[in-house]
Design an enzyme around this catalytic site. Structure first.
Site, PDB file in Angstrom:
ATOM      1  N   LEU A  31      22.306  29.304  48.456  1.00  0.00           N
ATOM      2  CA  LEU A  31      23.844  30.015  48.401  1.00  0.00           C
ATOM      3  C   LEU A  31      23.604  30.887  47.745  1.00  0.00           C
ATOM      4  O   LEU A  31      25.096  32.287  47.969  1.00  0.00           O
ATOM      5  CB  LEU A  31      23.902  29.171  46.832  1.00  0.00           C
ATOM      6  CG  LEU A  31      24.249  27.645  47.248  1.00  0.00           C
ATOM      7  CD1 LEU A  31      24.012  27.197  45.820  1.00  0.00           C
ATOM      8  CD2 LEU A  31      24.916  27.613  47.859  1.00  0.00           C
ATOM      9  N   LYS A  33      21.491  34.972  46.666  1.00  0.00           N
ATOM     10  CA  LYS A  33      20.589  35.860  45.429  1.00  0.00           C
ATOM     11  C   LYS A  33      21.111  36.752  44.260  1.00  0.00           C
ATOM     12  O   LYS A  33      22.154  38.051  44.586  1.00  0.00           O
ATOM     13  CB  LYS A  33      19.701  36.033  46.080  1.00  0.00           C
ATOM     14  CG  LYS A  33      19.836  38.153  47.150  1.00  0.00           C
ATOM     15  CD  LYS A  33      18.532  37.969  47.679  1.00  0.00           C
ATOM     16  CE  LYS A  33      18.998  39.357  48.977  1.00  0.00           C
ATOM     17  NZ  LYS A  33      18.541  39.766  49.162  1.00  0.00           N
ATOM     18  N   GLU A 103      26.365  24.023  37.299  1.00  0.00           N
ATOM     19  CA  GLU A 103      27.587  23.813  37.894  1.00  0.00           C
ATOM     20  C   GLU A 103      27.706  23.657  39.776  1.00  0.00           C
ATOM     21  O   GLU A 103      27.470  24.921  39.263  1.00  0.00           O
ATOM     22  CB  GLU A 103      28.696  23.460  36.918  1.00  0.00           C
ATOM     23  CG  GLU A 103      30.151  22.781  38.200  1.00  0.00           C
ATOM     24  CD  GLU A 103      31.432  22.772  37.085  1.00  0.00           C
ATOM     25  OE1 GLU A 103      32.276  22.598  37.268  1.00  0.00           O
ATOM     26  OE2 GLU A 103      30.620  23.310  35.672  1.00  0.00           O
ATOM     27  N   ASP A 148      30.723  40.880  30.847  1.00  0.00           N
ATOM     28  CA  ASP A 148      30.891  41.119  32.235  1.00  0.00           C
ATOM     29  C   ASP A 148      31.435  40.181  33.018  1.00  0.00           C
ATOM     30  O   ASP A 148      31.166  40.105  34.181  1.00  0.00           O
ATOM     31  CB  ASP A 148      28.963  41.015  32.605  1.00  0.00           C
ATOM     32  CG  ASP A 148      28.654  41.091  34.308  1.00  0.00           C
ATOM     33  OD1 ASP A 148      29.492  42.062  34.013  1.00  0.00           O
ATOM     34  OD2 ASP A 148      27.757  41.019  34.803  1.00  0.00           O
ATOM     35  N   LYS A 150      33.947  39.510  34.919  1.00  0.00           N
ATOM     36  CA  LYS A 150      34.346  41.010  36.875  1.00  0.00           C
ATOM     37  C   LYS A 150      34.759  39.680  38.133  1.00  0.00           C
ATOM     38  O   LYS A 150      34.444  38.271  37.271  1.00  0.00           O
ATOM     39  CB  LYS A 150      33.532  41.263  36.994  1.00  0.00           C
ATOM     40  CG  LYS A 150      32.174  40.993  36.974  1.00  0.00           C
ATOM     41  CD  LYS A 150      31.136  41.712  37.773  1.00  0.00           C
ATOM     42  CE  LYS A 150      29.904  41.458  38.052  1.00  0.00           C
ATOM     43  NZ  LYS A 150      28.479  42.226  38.120  1.00  0.00           N
ATOM     44  N   ASN A 153      31.713  37.200  38.554  1.00  0.00           N
ATOM     45  CA  ASN A 153      31.429  36.233  37.773  1.00  0.00           C
ATOM     46  C   ASN A 153      32.845  34.755  37.739  1.00  0.00           C
ATOM     47  O   ASN A 153      32.239  33.771  36.749  1.00  0.00           O
ATOM     48  CB  ASN A 153      31.008  36.768  36.747  1.00  0.00           C
ATOM     49  CG  ASN A 153      30.016  37.218  36.711  1.00  0.00           C
ATOM     50  OD1 ASN A 153      28.876  37.951  37.980  1.00  0.00           O
ATOM     51  ND2 ASN A 153      29.505  39.143  35.723  1.00  0.00           N
TER      52      ASN A 153
END
Length: 574
Positions: A31, A33, A103, A148, A150, A153
């Protein structure tokens, strides 16, 4: 590749055992890194549930503060349970790695959506802001500062619901009035009180929300520059510009969120009651087509009420900004001259050639690096799953000697490109129609389309029946969902056949070539600078230009990219 990274790859086994919960997980697709971790699909072999498994090599956690930081992240994240926060299901470790079971958010993040769309409509911005705010209010009520927030995220699940994730910089307030002093965050979203080290608290998340809302509507962060120094300088000076054409309520809210004094910023609860979120249309759900195409906002869509005030009226905007060459006519900020460097990004408007020039430049960049000579094998680092295309042609049938070409998109939408150069696309819900001719794009709802389209609809139904009964689908399908009335999908812009392949060019810039001999396919996305390859076994691999320039690619793929370059050149010349 560093020894530490090599070790991560070596120690990630196909079946991973959770000794704490006595559970076996099958490692699936890669998915992506981050700094310390790699992420894969993890399938629980007992229940069949699929999660995102975050793997951190213990070789990356040698220093005590690295271990402490990671377990603080886990402890904060596992204490939170909210609809709009990524769920942390469990964590465990073995001799090599720490595993965090999360999830799965299969539609990636708002960052990838932003890369494809550039700007969002006002209703979409309201939709996402409301969900972020509800998550933010919950975190703050539980004494957690994310620090954080943004686009990268903020993740999206299959239902296009937003989920706040990545608590690597999160902290918990221990007592009322506590101010944290750690310098942390992402430059374009970082609050001024963090930079000046005056101490910070929940208000830094509110500042980040202002940067997020601005980015969604304008297309770039408010303080973005070419250098970190200049970005930090603009943040400290509160130096940013608001488009004159921006929705008035959005403009008012952004000014409040980006107030230089943290104590003057509103709380999450107060923001939820702001006019931007209470006096305008908020979709109850967005279609997945929003990931790459602007949704249709029609005047018969009802307002989603945040309160029970039934007297509120909808405020319908398209979210589009006007096109102009004069920056002074677009931006305002206390009467200052915005200067020549601030770019205005329009609402995902495609260039006149539908990105053919960008595709040509992309392939030239790849081919000049001699990618087959660079290729020494294919580590997972050579792939970028975040650039996966969301739209491509999964079935087609050529009946151009009589009617035209019929095709099915991977989301189950059906289209026909007729010999008179008109189009009909029946969306996956089986109800909504797009009709495209030389003059305009029109939208209808089944069965209420004009009588003059009856013959073309008969042909579309014929193609649909034939493809469903006789052709295999290339790629996964998406189920029709509530919210598809807002869908707007790309249509086939041009196509032709050669002895080698059939070539498709979609209106959103996607280029596709299906090769006859080996039944492989390449899909090129100019917006993401990505090459997707579907091999003989229907395995799907996604590469970006920088990754191919670094790791190279198989000689067979290089040949196909050379072919694609010639076909794109042909499309440009025609």
């Amino acid at each position: 590749m560093s020894k530490a990274k090599e070790k991560v790859q070596e120690d990630v086994k196909p079946i991973i055992y959770d000794s704490v919960n006595k559970t076996n997980y099958q490692r699936g697709s890669f998915l992506g890194k981050g700094g310390f971790a790699k992420c894969y699909e993890f399938k629980n072999l007992s229940t069949g549930e699929v999660f995102a498994g975050k793997i951190v090599s213990k070789s990356m956690l040698i220093k005590p503060h690295h271990k402490e930081k990671m377990f603080q992240e886990i402890n904060i994240h596992r204490s939170l349970s909210h609809k709009y926060i990524v769920s942390l299901h469990s964590y465990f470790q073995d001799s090599s790695n720490v595993y965090i079971i999360l999830e799965l958010c299969s539609k990636r993040s708002l960052m990838e959506m932003h890369k494809r769309r550039k700007t969002f409509t006002v209703p979409e911005a309201r939709y996402f802001m409301r969900q972020i705010l509800l998550a933010c209010k919950y975190m703050h009520d539980n004494q957690v500062i994310h620090r954080d927030l943004k686009l990268g995220n903020l993740f999206l699940n299959d239902n296009m619901e937003l989920k706040v994730g990545d608590f690597g910089l999160a902290t918990r307030i221990s007592f009322e009035g506590e101010r944290k002093k750690t310098l942390c965050g992402t430059p374009n979203y970082i609050a001024p009180e963090i930079l000046t080290k005056k101490g910070h608290s929940f208000e830094v998340d509110i500042w980040s929300l202002g940067c997020i809302l601005y980015t969604l509507l304008v297309g770039s962060p408010p303080f973005e520059t070419n250098t970190l120094k200049n970005t930090y300088s603009k943040i400290k000076k509160n130096d940013y510009f608001l488009p004159i054409s921006m929705d008035a309520a959005a403009k008012s809210l952004i000014k409040k969120l980006l107030h230089p004094d943290p104590l003057c910023r509103p709380s999450s609860e107060e923001i939820l009651m702001h006019d931007f979120l209470t006096n305008g249309y908020i979709p109850t759900r967005l279609p997945t087509s929003c990931l790459c195409m602007k949704p249709r906002i029609t005047h018969n869509m009802s307002v989603f009420e945040l309160t029970k005030n039934a007297d509120r009226k909808p405020l319908l905007e398209s979210g589009q900004l006007p096109s102009t060459d004069a920056a002074q006519d677009i931006f305002e900020e206390n009467g200052k001259d915005p200067g020549p460097t601030k770019a205005l990004l329009l609402d995902g408007a495609a260039p006149k050639d539908s990105y053919l020039s960008e595709l040509l430049a992309m392939l030239d960049s790849i081919l000049k690096c001699n990618p087959e000579a660079l290729y020494t094998g294919q580590p997972e680092d050579a792939q970028d799953p975040s650039a996966v295309p969301f739209v491509w042609i999964s079935k087609w049938v050529d009946y151009s000697d009589k009617y035209g070409i019929g095709y099915q998109l991977c989301d189950n939408s059906i289209g026909v490109f007729y010999n008179d150069s008109t189009h009909i696309v029946l969306l996956a819900d089986g109800k909504n129609l797009q009709y495209i001719d030389a003059d305009a794009e029109q939208f209808y709802t089944m069965p209420d389309y004009p009588p003059e389209l009856k013959k073309k609809m008969t042909i579309l139904n014929y193609f649909n029946t034939y493809m469903n009964e006789n052709l295999l689908k290339a790629g996964e399908s998406a189920r029709p969902r509530e919210g598809d009335e807002m869908s707007q999908v790309p249509h086939l812009r041009a196509w032709f056949r050669t002895k080698t392949a059939i070539v498709f060019h979609l209106s959103n810039g996607t280029f596709q070539a299906n090769f006859f001999q080996d039944h492989t396919k390449i899909i090129l996305c100019p917006i993401m600078s990505a090459v997707s390859y579907i091999d003989e076994e229907k395995n799907f691999s996604v590469y970006t230009v920088p990754l191919i320039e670094k790791y190279g690619c198989l000689p067979s793929l290089t040949l196909k990219l050379n072919y694609a370059r010639g076909m794109i050149d042909r499309l440009l010349k025609s």
